[in-house]
Design a protein around this motif. Structure first.
Motif, PDB file in Angstrom:
ATOM      1  N   ASN A   7      69.058  -9.335  61.022  1.00 34.19           N
ATOM      2  CA  ASN A   7      70.283 -10.088  60.752  1.00 34.19           C
ATOM      3  C   ASN A   7      70.328 -11.448  61.451  1.00 34.19           C
ATOM      4  OD1 ASN A   7      71.755  -6.931  60.809  1.00 34.19           O
ATOM      5  ND2 ASN A   7      71.853  -8.240  59.011  1.00 34.19           N
ATOM      6  N   LEU A  28      75.442 -14.504  59.589  1.00 35.14           N
ATOM      7  CA  LEU A  28      75.056 -13.141  59.230  1.00 35.14           C
ATOM      8  C   LEU A  28      74.073 -13.264  58.087  1.00 35.14           C
ATOM      9  CD1 LEU A  28      75.390 -10.031  59.314  1.00 35.14           C
ATOM     10  CD2 LEU A  28      77.122 -10.297  57.559  1.00 35.14           C
ATOM     11  N   ASP A  38      80.565 -16.670  59.263  1.00 33.42           N
ATOM     12  CA  ASP A  38      81.714 -16.455  60.132  1.00 33.42           C
ATOM     13  C   ASP A  38      81.671 -15.056  60.721  1.00 33.42           C
ATOM     14  OD1 ASP A  38      84.180 -15.787  57.486  1.00 33.42           O
ATOM     15  OD2 ASP A  38      82.159 -15.037  57.849  1.00 33.42           O
ATOM     16  N   PHE A  39      80.467 -14.606  61.056  1.00 32.82           N
ATOM     17  CA  PHE A  39      80.320 -13.253  61.577  1.00 32.82           C
ATOM     18  C   PHE A  39      80.682 -13.224  63.054  1.00 32.82           C
ATOM     19  CE2 PHE A  39      79.009  -9.025  61.214  1.00 32.82           C
ATOM     20  CZ  PHE A  39      78.208  -8.665  62.277  1.00 32.82           C
ATOM     21  N   LEU A  56      70.906  -5.984  65.411  1.00 30.80           N
ATOM     22  CA  LEU A  56      71.256  -5.459  64.098  1.00 30.80           C
ATOM     23  C   LEU A  56      72.779  -5.400  63.940  1.00 30.80           C
ATOM     24  CD1 LEU A  56      69.653  -4.348  61.697  1.00 30.80           C
ATOM     25  CD2 LEU A  56      70.000  -2.072  62.622  1.00 30.80           C
ATOM     26  N   ALA A  57      73.283  -6.032  62.861  1.00 27.24           N
ATOM     27  CA  ALA A  57      74.731  -6.202  62.697  1.00 27.24           C
ATOM     28  C   ALA A  57      75.480  -4.881  62.634  1.00 27.24           C
ATOM     29  CB  ALA A  57      75.021  -7.025  61.445  1.00 27.24           C
ATOM     30  N   THR A  58      74.878  -3.880  61.990  1.00 28.57           N
ATOM     31  CA  THR A  58      75.587  -2.607  61.885  1.00 28.57           C
ATOM     32  C   THR A  58      75.766  -1.979  63.268  1.00 28.57           C
ATOM     33  OG1 THR A  58      75.553  -0.432  60.872  1.00 28.57           O
ATOM     34  CG2 THR A  58      73.437  -1.398  61.338  1.00 28.57           C
ATOM     35  N   ASP A  59      74.752  -2.100  64.122  1.00 28.19           N
ATOM     36  CA  ASP A  59      74.872  -1.560  65.485  1.00 28.19           C
ATOM     37  C   ASP A  59      75.809  -2.403  66.334  1.00 28.19           C
ATOM     38  OD1 ASP A  59      71.427  -0.341  65.667  1.00 28.19           O
ATOM     39  OD2 ASP A  59      73.266   0.586  64.935  1.00 28.19           O
ATOM     40  N   GLN A  61      78.523  -3.706  65.193  1.00 29.91           N
ATOM     41  CA  GLN A  61      79.857  -3.226  64.815  1.00 29.91           C
ATOM     42  C   GLN A  61      80.116  -1.833  65.378  1.00 29.91           C
ATOM     43  OE1 GLN A  61      79.593  -3.915  60.534  1.00 29.91           O
ATOM     44  NE2 GLN A  61      80.732  -5.802  60.759  1.00 29.91           N
ATOM     45  N   THR A  62      79.111  -0.955  65.294  1.00 28.41           N
ATOM     46  CA  THR A  62      79.292   0.408  65.818  1.00 28.41           C
ATOM     47  C   THR A  62      79.511   0.392  67.324  1.00 28.41           C
ATOM     48  OG1 THR A  62      77.857   1.242  64.082  1.00 28.41           O
ATOM     49  CG2 THR A  62      78.267   2.706  65.931  1.00 28.41           C
ATOM     50  N   TYR A 103      70.416   2.181  69.611  1.00 30.96           N
ATOM     51  CA  TYR A 103      71.146   1.133  68.908  1.00 30.96           C
ATOM     52  C   TYR A 103      70.311  -0.135  69.055  1.00 30.96           C
ATOM     53  CZ  TYR A 103      75.322   4.084  68.923  1.00 30.96           C
ATOM     54  OH  TYR A 103      76.211   5.098  68.733  1.00 30.96           O
ATOM     55  N   PHE A 104      70.069  -0.828  67.949  1.00 35.45           N
ATOM     56  CA  PHE A 104      69.220  -2.013  68.022  1.00 35.45           C
ATOM     57  C   PHE A 104      70.054  -3.230  68.340  1.00 35.45           C
ATOM     58  CE2 PHE A 104      65.397   0.029  66.979  1.00 35.45           C
ATOM     59  CZ  PHE A 104      65.696   1.022  66.066  1.00 35.45           C
TER      60      PHE A 104
ATOM     61  N   ARG B  85      82.544   2.325  55.666  1.00 33.41           N
ATOM     62  CA  ARG B  85      81.514   1.909  56.604  1.00 33.41           C
ATOM     63  C   ARG B  85      81.223   3.028  57.600  1.00 33.41           C
ATOM     64  NH1 ARG B  85      80.706   0.651  61.859  1.00 33.41           N
ATOM     65  NH2 ARG B  85      78.634  -0.238  61.971  1.00 33.41           N
ATOM     66  N   ARG B  93      71.735   7.562  60.565  1.00 37.36           N
ATOM     67  CA  ARG B  93      70.636   8.059  61.393  1.00 37.36           C
ATOM     68  C   ARG B  93      70.366   9.546  61.144  1.00 37.36           C
ATOM     69  NH1 ARG B  93      72.103   3.285  64.800  1.00 37.36           N
ATOM     70  NH2 ARG B  93      70.096   2.467  65.391  1.00 37.36           N
ATOM     71  N   HIS B 124      81.362  -6.831  56.125  1.00 33.86           N
ATOM     72  CA  HIS B 124      81.870  -8.175  56.368  1.00 33.86           C
ATOM     73  C   HIS B 124      82.833  -8.576  55.271  1.00 33.86           C
ATOM     74  CE1 HIS B 124      81.772 -11.855  58.629  1.00 33.86           C
ATOM     75  NE2 HIS B 124      81.627 -12.545  57.527  1.00 33.86           N
TER      76      HIS B 124
END
Lengths: 189, 221
Positions: A7, A28, A38-39, A56-59, A61-62, A103-104, B85, B93, B124
């Motif tokens: 990302n 992003l 605008d991430f 990594l964007a998903t990680d 956010q998580t 988590y990356f 999401r 995973r 997003h």
């Protein structure tokens, strides 16, 4: 492409005189395609504690959701905000929990201690903390960022000068990295 | 080569998806509806692995309706997008779903909104976005012609430009597209853009084909 550069991201935090600044890029992307400019990578935990998450964007956010949850629970139980060192240890513990399936993301924690002195620290993706007295960087442009910060940084800068220094360091580094950039955001506390 | 894109206009959001169902080199059908209507004011456009696509989108739809029945109030678009999401992230995973989505909705307080949701659960909020190989052509077109708060006519012109571009420039471009819209009057199908009609079943006035055994050696009375 490697998973941490899927990302694209760039993050810096710097220490000034009784203040800190934390800055990130806004891109992003998905490999070389840009999805948004605008991430959000820097999140406020409380008034004097910010965390920036690269990778990594998903990680990103998580991790943000998990950390916000943990801090809100802490606030309810202890009836006060978390100190930066405590929060850094929490981040480190959460990352190491996933030692064999991590988590990356590589967070940067920046906050002000109760006595007003700034605190910055970064960890790697499995939670190895690295405290610093001057600046910490993270992201795909990290080598560029180290160089820029090393040359531009001076100790005991006031908030306005710190803003200038961190912005210039961020912009000049992301300009040399095609998968980060497209704007920047700086928080000075 | 699946393609899905969406944009937000003045009081509405559009989601456009191709409608071909492909297995290796065979086009099984060209009228597969990939944009699910989640509830009265939400659209979920999904592309990716066929089994996951149908399975996951139906699961999300049922859960969103369940929330409404349990709590007597519908989820907002942001809540629905974040719920989706969360489901994707939890599965990521363990047994990941290979689906890319665009979630569009209309809320009374916020107006129209569009969310991009990756197969690795990157969420997003966007004004315009696209996924798939088509996106390589669409995104630049949208960057050039998109304006904030476009009227429906202008938005449809842009959508037609995008579809034309995908049709002419993508090597295995899908022949048909469906456009769905969500605004204050709800989520509904808007129109199709067809170049191929999907013929279903034999033509109605077909004569039965004579079998080789037409002259039966049957009992001769």
């Amino acid at each position: 492409m490697s998973i941490t550069s899927y990302n694209g991201s760039a993050l810096i935090a710097m220490v000034g005189k009784d203040c800190f600044a934390i800055a990130s890029d806004r891109r992003l992307g998905v490999n070389f395609q840009t999805i948004a400019c605008d991430f959000q990578r820097i999140f406020k935990i409380h008034d004097t504690l910010y965390i920036g998450l690269s990778g990594l964007a998903t990680d990103v956010q998580t991790m943000h959701q998990r950390l916000q949850f943990r801090h809100k629970l802490y606030q309810l139980r202890e009836e006060r905000n978390m100190r930066p060192e405590t929060f850094a240890s929490l981040v480190s513990a959460i990352l190491y929990e996933k030692r064999f399936g991590p988590y990356f993301c590589e967070p940067i924690i920046a906050g002000l201690n109760e006595d007003g002195t700034p605190f910055i620290c970064t960890t790697d993706l499995i939670g190895a903390k690295q405290l610093s007295k001057d600046f910490v960087v993270s992201g795909t442009a990290s080598e560029s960022l180290y160089g820029a910060c090393e040359s531009m940084y001076k100790p005991d800068l006031g908030p306005d000068e710190l803003f200038e220094v961190i912005s210039q360091a961020l912009l000049s580094s992301v300009d040399r990295d095609c998968i980060s950039g497209w704007g920047g955001i700086v928080h000075v506390v | 080569m699946e393609c899905i894109f969406g944009l937000v206009g003045d009081g509405f959001a559009l989601v456009v998806a191709d409608t071909s169902q492909v297995q290796s080199i065979v086009v099984q059908k060209t009228n597969e509806d990939k944009i699910m209507i989640l509830d009265s004011h939400k659209l979920l456009g999904v592309t990716g692995e066929s089994g996951d696509r149908v399975q996951f989108s139906e699961y999300i739809q049922k859960n969103i309706l369940l929330y409404q029945y349990k709590n007597g109030i519908a989820l907002s678009t942001s809540a629905a997008a974040n719920f989706t999401r969360g489901e994707l992230a939890t599965a990521l995973r363990k047994n990941p779903y290979q689906v890319n989505m665009m979630i569009a909705g209309w809320d009374k307080d916020v107006g129209p909104s569009l969310y991009y949701l990756d197969y690795i659960s990157t969420l997003h909020k966007l004004e315009k976005g696209g996924m798939g190989y088509g996106a390589y052509f669409l995104l630049s077109l949208m960057d050039r012609y998109f304006e904030k708060n476009m009227s429906l006519e202008k938005a449809l012109e842009l959508v037609d430009k995008c579809i034309e571009e995908v049709r002419s420039r993508l090597v295995v471009s899908p022949p048909n597209f469906v456009i769905k819209i969500v605004d204050k009057d709800g989520a509904r199908e808007h129109s199709w853009r067809r170049t191929v009609e999907d013929k279903q079943g034999p033509p109605p006035t077909a004569a039965p084909i004579a079998s080789p055994m037409a002259e039966d050696i049957s009992v001769q009375s």
